[in-house]
Design a protein around this motif. Sequence first.
Motif, PDB file in Angstrom:
ATOM      1  N   ALA A 145      -7.735 -10.279  -2.074  1.00  0.00           N
ATOM      2  CA  ALA A 145      -6.427  -9.642  -2.262  1.00  0.00           C
ATOM      3  C   ALA A 145      -6.529  -8.480  -3.234  1.00  0.00           C
ATOM      4  O   ALA A 145      -5.890  -7.434  -3.056  1.00  0.00           O
ATOM      5  CB  ALA A 145      -5.409 -10.669  -2.755  1.00  0.00           C
ATOM      6  N   ALA A 146      -7.339  -8.639  -4.277  1.00  0.00           N
ATOM      7  CA  ALA A 146      -7.502  -7.576  -5.263  1.00  0.00           C
ATOM      8  C   ALA A 146      -8.151  -6.354  -4.622  1.00  0.00           C
ATOM      9  O   ALA A 146      -7.753  -5.203  -4.894  1.00  0.00           O
ATOM     10  CB  ALA A 146      -8.342  -8.078  -6.427  1.00  0.00           C
ATOM     11  N   GLU A 147      -9.147  -6.568  -3.792  1.00  0.00           N
ATOM     12  CA  GLU A 147      -9.806  -5.447  -3.130  1.00  0.00           C
ATOM     13  C   GLU A 147      -8.807  -4.660  -2.278  1.00  0.00           C
ATOM     14  O   GLU A 147      -8.787  -3.423  -2.310  1.00  0.00           O
ATOM     15  CB  GLU A 147     -10.959  -5.938  -2.263  1.00  0.00           C
ATOM     16  N   LYS A 148      -7.996  -5.364  -1.542  1.00  0.00           N
ATOM     17  CA  LYS A 148      -7.007  -4.701  -0.688  1.00  0.00           C
ATOM     18  C   LYS A 148      -6.020  -3.899  -1.530  1.00  0.00           C
ATOM     19  O   LYS A 148      -5.692  -2.736  -1.206  1.00  0.00           O
ATOM     20  CB  LYS A 148      -6.271  -5.750   0.147  1.00  0.00           C
ATOM     21  N   THR A 149      -5.551  -4.474  -2.621  1.00  0.00           N
ATOM     22  CA  THR A 149      -4.559  -3.813  -3.465  1.00  0.00           C
ATOM     23  C   THR A 149      -5.154  -2.593  -4.166  1.00  0.00           C
ATOM     24  O   THR A 149      -4.532  -1.521  -4.226  1.00  0.00           O
ATOM     25  CB  THR A 149      -4.016  -4.798  -4.515  1.00  0.00           C
ATOM     26  N   LEU A 150      -6.364  -2.731  -4.698  1.00  0.00           N
ATOM     27  CA  LEU A 150      -6.984  -1.634  -5.432  1.00  0.00           C
ATOM     28  C   LEU A 150      -7.336  -0.468  -4.504  1.00  0.00           C
ATOM     29  O   LEU A 150      -7.165   0.702  -4.874  1.00  0.00           O
ATOM     30  CB  LEU A 150      -8.223  -2.135  -6.170  1.00  0.00           C
ATOM     31  N   ARG A 151      -7.786  -0.760  -3.313  1.00  0.00           N
ATOM     32  CA  ARG A 151      -8.121   0.318  -2.375  1.00  0.00           C
ATOM     33  C   ARG A 151      -6.852   1.027  -1.903  1.00  0.00           C
ATOM     34  O   ARG A 151      -6.855   2.249  -1.698  1.00  0.00           O
ATOM     35  CB  ARG A 151      -8.915  -0.232  -1.207  1.00  0.00           C
ATOM     36  N   ALA A 152      -5.776   0.251  -1.747  1.00  0.00           N
ATOM     37  CA  ALA A 152      -4.500   0.871  -1.358  1.00  0.00           C
ATOM     38  C   ALA A 152      -3.991   1.791  -2.462  1.00  0.00           C
ATOM     39  O   ALA A 152      -3.255   2.759  -2.184  1.00  0.00           O
ATOM     40  CB  ALA A 152      -3.474  -0.212  -1.046  1.00  0.00           C
ATOM     41  N   ALA A 189      -8.487   3.464  -4.971  1.00  0.00           N
ATOM     42  CA  ALA A 189      -9.875   3.184  -5.335  1.00  0.00           C
ATOM     43  C   ALA A 189     -10.779   3.379  -4.124  1.00  0.00           C
ATOM     44  O   ALA A 189     -10.397   3.086  -2.992  1.00  0.00           O
ATOM     45  CB  ALA A 189      -9.997   1.759  -5.862  1.00  0.00           C
ATOM     46  N   ARG A 190     -11.998   3.858  -4.392  1.00  0.00           N
ATOM     47  CA  ARG A 190     -12.965   4.106  -3.319  1.00  0.00           C
ATOM     48  C   ARG A 190     -14.185   3.206  -3.525  1.00  0.00           C
ATOM     49  O   ARG A 190     -14.508   2.829  -4.665  1.00  0.00           O
ATOM     50  CB  ARG A 190     -13.407   5.573  -3.342  1.00  0.00           C
ATOM     51  N   PRO A 191     -14.885   2.844  -2.447  1.00  0.00           N
ATOM     52  CA  PRO A 191     -16.097   2.043  -2.615  1.00  0.00           C
ATOM     53  C   PRO A 191     -17.053   2.732  -3.583  1.00  0.00           C
ATOM     54  O   PRO A 191     -17.225   3.963  -3.551  1.00  0.00           O
ATOM     55  CB  PRO A 191     -16.683   1.985  -1.200  1.00  0.00           C
ATOM     56  N   ALA A 192     -17.665   1.959  -4.460  1.00  0.00           N
ATOM     57  CA  ALA A 192     -18.551   2.526  -5.476  1.00  0.00           C
ATOM     58  C   ALA A 192     -19.740   3.230  -4.829  1.00  0.00           C
ATOM     59  O   ALA A 192     -20.324   2.740  -3.865  1.00  0.00           O
ATOM     60  CB  ALA A 192     -19.041   1.428  -6.415  1.00  0.00           C
TER      61      ALA A 192
END
Length: 497
Positions: free
Chosen positions: A179-186, A189-192
Motif C-alpha cells: 500500500a505504501a508503494e502505491k501511495t508514494l508512487r502516486a 516518487a519514482r523507482p530508485a
Amino acid sequence: MAASEQVEVELKFDVDPGHTAPDLRALPGVVSATEPETFELDATYFDTENLDLAGNRITLRRRTGGTDAGWHLKRPSDTPGARRELTVGFDEAPADGDVPEPLLTPVLAHIRTRSLRPVAVISTTRTVTRLLGVDDEPLAELAEDLVTAQSLLPGGHSHQWAEWEFELLSGGNGKLLKAAEKTLRAAGARPASSASKLARAIGSTPTVHEPRLSKRPTALELVVTDIALHRNSLIAYDPLVREDAEDAVHQMRVACRRLRSVLSGFPTVLDAERTEHINSELKLLARILGEARDSEVQLELDKSLLAGENASPELRAALAGAETRTHDRAIRQAHKAMASDRYFALLDAVDNLIASPPPGPDADLAATDVVDKAIARSRRHIRKAQARLATLTEGSDEWSEQLHTIRKRAKRLRYSIDAAAPLNKRRYREIGEIAKKIQSALGDFNDIRINRAHLRSIVDAGELGAEDMFIVGRLDARLEADAQRAVAEYRKAAKKL
C-alpha cells in the motif's frame, strides 16, 4: 565484541528535491504517526580497490548521527526485497578504529588478502516520520533524504539528490509495504535509479561473473556454469563455518567436493594441466573440512546409539568424550586453514577460472555429448569395482573397503549428473537417483563400520563394568543388523545401474 543483526525490508524511491511527502496515516493498520524528526548523518563507506564488496551487493560503512550510529554491514538476504544488516555500536568499536572483526568475518571470503579503504563519503539530511499501529506499535518509517555524496575513487565525482526510503519495522507487514508503494508512487516518487546510496555515489561497479547457459550449451558453458554455482556455495558457507554454525562444515565440504567432481568428471572440457593445482588445493581443503565433519557425524551417531540406554557416565564419556576433543581440534585447524593466504589464493584461482576458463579438447562439443561420456565412464568404473568386490570374502576388511570405493565412485557419478541438471534430461535424473541410493546405503554401511570399530576399541580397553559391556554388546548387535540392511539396499539399487 557484540554485534546485532536485523533483516531490513524497505522501498527506495527517487524524488525531486523539496518534493512534499504524502500523509501516510491512511495506510492499512496505521493509527497515528510521530512528528517528523530531522537528523544529520555522515557515513564513510569502505571497500577494496577492486570493489569486491560492492560487486557482491555488500556495503560496509561507518556512520555518525541518527539513532543507530556505528559500524554497519549490509548484505543480501534470502527474503526478496530485503537485506541483512549487522551493526556494531561505537561503544564496542570506536569510530576512529579499525573495522570491527564481527563485520569482517562475514566478508573475508570476498575481500581475502586485499585491504579495505574508504571509497565514498555520504552526508544525509534525513527527516523521519514513524507510523504507529494499535498501542503505539511501530509499523514503519518514512525517511526523506537529501543526499550529498563524494566518490573517493580515481576520477570520482560529487553528487546530490533526494530520495525517500520506506522501511518496515517490527509490526509492519507485506500488505502495508504494498500500500505504501502505491501511495508514494502516486505522490510522484519514482523507482530508485540505484540499489543503494553507495552504488549511486561511485557509479557502475564490477559484478561477480555469473555464467549463463545458452539454449544449446557447449560442454565448456555447462562446466563453467556449474563451477560458478559451487563457488558461490563455498563462499556462502565460509562465514558460517567461521562461526561454527550447524551443518556449515558439511555444506562447505560438499561444495569443495562438487567443484573437484566437475574438474575430474569432465577432464577434457578444461585444460587439465592448468586446473590440476586448483583440483589438488580443493582436495586438501575438503580433507581439512572432512576431519571436522567426520567427528561431527561420529558425535551424532554416538548420541543416537545411546538413546534410550541406561549407560553409565563412563560409557558415555568413552563414546563421546574423545570425539568431542577431536572435533574441537579439527574445527580449530579448519579455521586456521581458512585464515591462510593459501586458502584465499585458491578462491582467487577459482574466480579466475570462471572468468577466463582454459578450454580443453572437448570444450566446444555439445554439453549432452560430454555428459553422456562422463556418465558412461563413471558407470564402467563402478562396475569394475563391483567385479572386484565379487572376488572378495564377504565381511572381510578388504570387502568393506571395496564397498567404500564403490560408494565414492557412485558419488562421483551422482555429482556428474547433478552438473547436468540444467539440461533437464530425464535419463540423467533416473541414473542419478540410482547413484544416490547406492551412495546413501553404502554411506550408512561405512558409518556403521566405524561405529562398530569404535565399540571394539572401548571393549578392548577393559575399563567397562558388566552392565556397560552388556549394553555395548546389544549396540553392536543392532549395528550388525543395520549393516546387513544397508548392504541389501545397496544390492537392490545396484541391479538397476
